[in-house]
Design a protein around this motif. Structure first.
Motif, PDB file in Angstrom:
ATOM      1  N   THR A   1       0.795  -1.225   0.000  1.00  0.00           N
ATOM      2  CA  THR A   1       0.000   0.000   0.000  1.00  0.00           C
ATOM      3  C   THR A   1       0.832   1.283   0.000  1.00  0.00           C
ATOM      4  OG1 THR A   1      -0.164  -0.135   2.382  1.00  0.00           O
ATOM      5  CG2 THR A   1      -1.963  -1.046   1.121  1.00  0.00           C
ATOM      6  N   ILE A   2       2.103   1.166  -0.378  1.00  0.00           N
ATOM      7  CA  ILE A   2       2.880   2.392  -0.470  1.00  0.00           C
ATOM      8  C   ILE A   2       2.377   3.161  -1.682  1.00  0.00           C
ATOM      9  CG2 ILE A   2       5.181   3.345  -0.784  1.00  0.00           C
ATOM     10  CD1 ILE A   2       4.833   1.822   1.841  1.00  0.00           C
TER      11      ILE A   2
ATOM     12  N   ARG B   1       1.916   9.369   1.428  1.00  0.00           N
ATOM     13  CA  ARG B   1       1.071   8.661   2.393  1.00  0.00           C
ATOM     14  C   ARG B   1       0.782   7.241   1.906  1.00  0.00           C
ATOM     15  NH1 ARG B   1      -4.210   7.777   2.502  1.00  0.00           N
ATOM     16  NH2 ARG B   1      -4.943   9.174   0.890  1.00  0.00           N
ATOM     17  N   ARG B   2       0.687   6.303   2.877  1.00  0.00           N
ATOM     18  CA  ARG B   2       0.269   4.948   2.521  1.00  0.00           C
ATOM     19  C   ARG B   2      -1.213   4.969   2.170  1.00  0.00           C
ATOM     20  NH1 ARG B   2       3.509   0.991   4.854  1.00  0.00           N
ATOM     21  NH2 ARG B   2       1.802  -0.477   5.054  1.00  0.00           N
TER      22      ARG B   2
ATOM     23  N   ASP C   1      -3.516  -1.151   7.454  1.00  0.00           N
ATOM     24  CA  ASP C   1      -4.027  -0.370   6.325  1.00  0.00           C
ATOM     25  C   ASP C   1      -5.538  -0.471   6.165  1.00  0.00           C
ATOM     26  OD1 ASP C   1      -1.437   0.463   5.633  1.00  0.00           O
ATOM     27  OD2 ASP C   1      -1.065  -1.441   4.635  1.00  0.00           O
TER      28      ASP C   1
ATOM     29  N   ARG D   1       0.456   6.735   8.659  1.00  0.00           N
ATOM     30  CA  ARG D   1       0.248   6.539   7.213  1.00  0.00           C
ATOM     31  C   ARG D   1       1.052   7.535   6.403  1.00  0.00           C
ATOM     32  NH1 ARG D   1      -5.069   5.374   8.814  1.00  0.00           N
ATOM     33  NH2 ARG D   1      -5.133   3.199   8.545  1.00  0.00           N
TER      34      ARG D   1
ATOM     35  N   ILE E   1       3.984   8.655   5.398  1.00  0.00           N
ATOM     36  CA  ILE E   1       5.390   8.249   5.418  1.00  0.00           C
ATOM     37  C   ILE E   1       6.316   9.370   4.933  1.00  0.00           C
ATOM     38  CG2 ILE E   1       5.009   5.755   5.268  1.00  0.00           C
ATOM     39  CD1 ILE E   1       5.084   5.965   2.306  1.00  0.00           C
TER      40      ILE E   1
END
Ligand SMILES: Nc1ncnc2c1ncn2[C@@H]1O[C@H](COP(=O)(O)OP(=O)(O)OP(=O)(O)O)[C@@H](O)[C@H]1O
Ligand SMILES: Nc1nc2c(ncn2[C@@H]2O[C@H](COP(=O)(O)O)[C@@H](O)[C@H]2O)c(=O)[nH]1
Length: 219
Positions: free
Chosen positions: A2-3, A13-14, A127, A202, A204
């Motif tokens: 989910t990156i 953001r994820r 997630d 989330r 990142i």
């Protein structure tokens, strides 16, 4: 898996998996349509199902309508992220479109039952954001199933008789929304999504963003 993309403020953001569950007729489809229309960056996961198409449904938009053999092949080929038997029919989430959307930085919306939600949680707990929608009363639920006018009395009876069991899973969900009024329920679901998108874990890109700010302050 989910990156992905960037928030509206440009910070990476994820992607998240936003799940709506409820007893049949409580309003998931209604709320999902509003979310997809009004929340940029959110894609609907279109499930595969072996159930018959309802009047007005479109293959590929509402569901991928498949026969039992094709569904079995999807299960065997590991093409489904999760799947379950609901009301004697099979339903499942095709994996590839979800992974593609998340990789492209979009969030994905799921209208699935508690069994599917449990499977998603096992695969990607951090997630998954899950919301359980409750009807205001049993009488309202039954009225909504009739007012939708898409199922026979027999199907409606079956769905009403399963409602209590489906509802028994409410406490496994992150959020509970009581759908008295569509606009109010939509506002609540929308607020949940907006807040979850801002969660520190989330986002990142925040470490780099803050380092940049600190660099500016020092320089
Ligand atoms: N707050 C509300 N007040 C009155 N009617 C509503 C409300 N929310 C949804 N409805 C109506 O109730 C019916 C069922 O809603 P919907 O199809 O969204 O339920 P669902 O949870 O997706 O059901 P299913 O699980 O069977 O797909 C629809 O006719 C919808 O327009
Ligand atoms: N586990 C899954 N459940 C799903 C999926 N797609 C839909 N559903 C759930 O099935 C019931 C019945 O839906 P209906 O369209 O026949 O009224 C409802 O609770 C849906 O949430 C799926 O891919 N996986």
């Amino acid at each position: 898996m989910t990156i992905g993309g960037h928030g509206t403020d440009g910070v990476e953001r994820r992607g998240l998996m936003f799940v709506l569950s409820s007893p049949s007729g409580a309003g998931k489809t209604t709320l999902s349509r509003l979310l997809i229309d009004r929340m940029p960056g959110l894609r609907m996961s279109v499930s595969a199902t072996t159930r018959a198409m309802r009047p007005g449904e479109v293959d590929g938009r509402d569901y991928l309508f498949v026969d039992k053999l094709r569904f079995e092949a999807m299960v065997k080929g590991d093409e489904l992220l999760e799947w379950a038997t609901v009301f004697d029919n099979r339903y499942g989430t095709p994996r590839a479109p979800v992974e593609a959307a998340l990789t492209a930085g979009q969030d994905v919306l799921f209208d699935i039952d508690w069994q599917g939600t449990q499977q998603l949680r096992e695969k990607a707990r951090a997630d998954v954001v899950s919301v359980f929608i409750l009807p205001p009363s049993a009488a309202d639920l039954e009225k909504r199933l009739h007012s939708r006018a898409q199922d026979s009395d027999e199907v409606i009876r079956k769905r009403m008789s399963r409602a209590s069991h489906e509802m028994s899973h409410w406490a496994e969900y992150d959020y509970i929304v009581i759908n008295h009024d569509v606009d109010d329920a939509f506002a609540e679901v929308q607020s949940i999504l907006k807040a979850e998108r801002l969660k520190r874990e989330r986002r990142i890109g925040l470490v780099g963003f803050v380092r940049g700010l600190q660099g500016q302050l020092q320089g």
